[in-house]
Design a protein around this motif. Structure first.
Motif, mmCIF file in Angstrom:
data_model
loop_
_atom_site.group_PDB
_atom_site.id
_atom_site.type_symbol
_atom_site.label_atom_id
_atom_site.label_comp_id
_atom_site.label_asym_id
_atom_site.label_seq_id
_atom_site.Cartn_x
_atom_site.Cartn_y
_atom_site.Cartn_z
ATOM 1 N N UNK A 225 0.810 -1.140 0.169
ATOM 2 C CA UNK A 225 -0.238 0.072 -0.022
ATOM 3 C C UNK A 225 0.966 1.164 -0.167
ATOM 4 N N UNK A 226 0.287 2.212 -0.896
ATOM 5 C CA UNK A 226 1.006 3.420 -0.842
ATOM 6 C C UNK A 226 0.070 4.657 -0.829
ATOM 7 N N UNK A 227 0.224 5.740 -0.423
ATOM 8 C CA UNK A 227 -0.803 6.656 -0.568
ATOM 9 C C UNK A 227 -0.413 7.899 -1.707
ATOM 10 N N UNK A 228 -1.510 7.925 -2.422
ATOM 11 C CA UNK A 228 -1.369 8.828 -3.483
ATOM 12 C C UNK A 228 -1.281 10.524 -3.137
ATOM 13 N N UNK A 229 -1.289 11.160 -4.083
ATOM 14 C CA UNK A 229 -0.844 12.631 -3.943
ATOM 15 C C UNK A 229 -2.261 13.420 -3.016
ATOM 16 N N UNK B 109 -5.311 5.959 -0.061
ATOM 17 C CA UNK B 109 -4.745 4.607 -0.098
ATOM 18 C C UNK B 109 -4.650 3.877 -1.247
ATOM 19 N N UNK B 110 -3.645 3.354 -1.913
ATOM 20 C CA UNK B 110 -3.588 2.621 -3.068
ATOM 21 C C UNK B 110 -3.121 1.145 -2.538
ATOM 22 N N UNK B 111 -3.671 0.185 -2.984
ATOM 23 C CA UNK B 111 -3.235 -1.129 -2.483
ATOM 24 C C UNK B 111 -3.333 -2.168 -3.696
ATOM 25 N N UNK B 112 -2.243 -3.139 -3.546
ATOM 26 C CA UNK B 112 -2.027 -4.065 -4.386
ATOM 27 C C UNK B 112 -1.934 -5.540 -3.491
ATOM 28 N N UNK B 113 -2.748 -6.344 -4.185
ATOM 29 C CA UNK B 113 -2.846 -7.796 -3.531
ATOM 30 C C UNK B 113 -1.530 -8.484 -3.645
#
Length: 370
Positions: free
Chosen positions: A193-197, A201-205
């Motif tokens: 998971x990262x946080x966009x601008x 939260x933007x997650x990837x399984x």
């Protein structure tokens, strides 16, 4: 809210963790030659509210130095926020529902920086909030999580998180039947998971794991915690079948890549279910694991050496019983200069132990204050 004296703390009404909660495990009689466990009195036990059915805990310190204790309340579908220094109940967050900012059976909670992560068993997701305002930022996991319970967060690079979520889905009319061994490789799910601008939260399984052998499979899982320096995850397995037909419980060691190392904490260390677990990190490599033994009338807290996992002592409080979640706040607070261990008491209150008291009573290493 005025704190209730310890001798007035009332037992909670015990509700289901899955469908029905098993009977309380009573502490076994102590044989004459067994070691005497230390008693570490609580610094406080908050006022009780049996309706909440508190489960998991996380702590957060504001820029002004106020420390909050955030608890999940499974039956009222909300979060309860306490003053960590006094136990005063400050506010609640959320309520029943599946909309943004609402909850359905919230369980695991974790704080990373100024973000709060909340696992919802029955909404099958992890919601993310911004602190201190509890603004909902988004959620993840809805497409794969089936009955999530606990989580642990590791920052792999600045701004990039790896999140481990236990998924204790069960079968049967009462949801008390463990899935076939072949399906137990889904007991822990991993997300990046990262946080966009915009701060969302933007997650990837990133897949799932769990041993599927008859001897070492993760059958009923909830609590999970990690030690980045040692590439170690400890995962509580609450239902290990024994030859006599009863169940044992322990914490199993996994690597961050999801490989079972073959090591577990001694099963005979736990008289009841192994529940909450926390790492007490006193230096780069020194410290202890604290693991909950969910007993009545008093919870037992077991300590294990951070590096070797060897038993390092046990203690109980004067009141704290039938504990689910714990969180260890090692940083100094106004009331706890050496930090504190916070524990759920009987589903209805929170209890605080001074880490300095634990270190002194158990004669722990000097780097941890013993």
């Amino acid at each position: 809210m005025t704190l209730r004296p310890l001798y007035m703390a009332l037992p909670a009404l015990l509700l289901a963790a899955c469908a029905t909660r098993p009977p309380r495990a009573e502490a076994p009689a102590t044989p004459p030659d067994a070691p005497v466990f230390d008693t570490v009195p609580e610094r406080y036990v908050s006022a009780t509210d049996p309706a909440d059915e508190l489960d998991s805990l996380a702590s957060w310190t504001s820029p002004t130095g106020d420390t909050w204790l955030i608890a999940s309340a499974k039956s009222t579908d909300q979060l309860v926020v306490f003053d960590a220094d006094t136990g005063e109940r400050l506010r609640t967050v959320g309520g029943p529902g599946d909309a943004v900012g609402r909850f359905d059976r919230p369980n695991g909670v974790a704080v990373h920086g100024d973000h709060l992560f909340v696992v919802e068993r029955d909404n099958h997701r992890v919601q993310v909030f911004a602190l201190p305002g509890f603004e909902p930022l988004g959620s993840f996991g809805q497409d794969r999580l089936r009955a999530p319970y606990g989580l642990w967060i590791n920052e792999t690079e600045p701004g990039e998180l790896e999140i481990y979520v236990t998924d204790s889905f069960m079968y049967g009319e009462r949801f008390d039947v463990v899935p076939p061994l072949a399906e137990l490789d889904q007991r822990v799910r991993r997300y990046r998971l990262v946080f966009d601008q915009q701060g969302r939260p933007r997650s990837h399984y990133a897949g799932s794991f769990g041993d599927t052998g008859a001897e070492n499979a993760l059958r009923v899982v909830e609590s999970i915690a990690g030690d980045p320096g040692a590439d170690r995850l400890l995962i509580a397995d609450e239902r290990i079948p024994r030859e006599d037909g009863r169940n044992a419980s322990t914490l199993r060691e996994y690597s961050f890549k999801g490989r079972y190392t073959g090591r577990s904490l001694p099963q005979d260390a736990f008289a009841a279910e192994a529940e909450g677990v926390a790492l007490w990190s006193c230096s780069a490599t020194g410290g202890y694991w604290i693991a909950v033994d969910q007993l009545a009338p008093l919870t037992m807290f077991h300590l294990f050496e951070r590096d070797t996992l060897a038993p390092a002592g046990s203690f109980k409080g004067a009141v704290t019983a039938f504990t689910d979640g714990v969180t260890l706040h090692a940083a100094s607070t106004r009331a706890f200069p050496r930090g504190a261990l916070f524990a759920v008491h009987d589903d209805a209150a929170v209890a605080a132990f001074d880490l300095a008291d634990i270190a002194h009573r158990l004669g722990l290493s000097a780097e941890c204050g013993g």
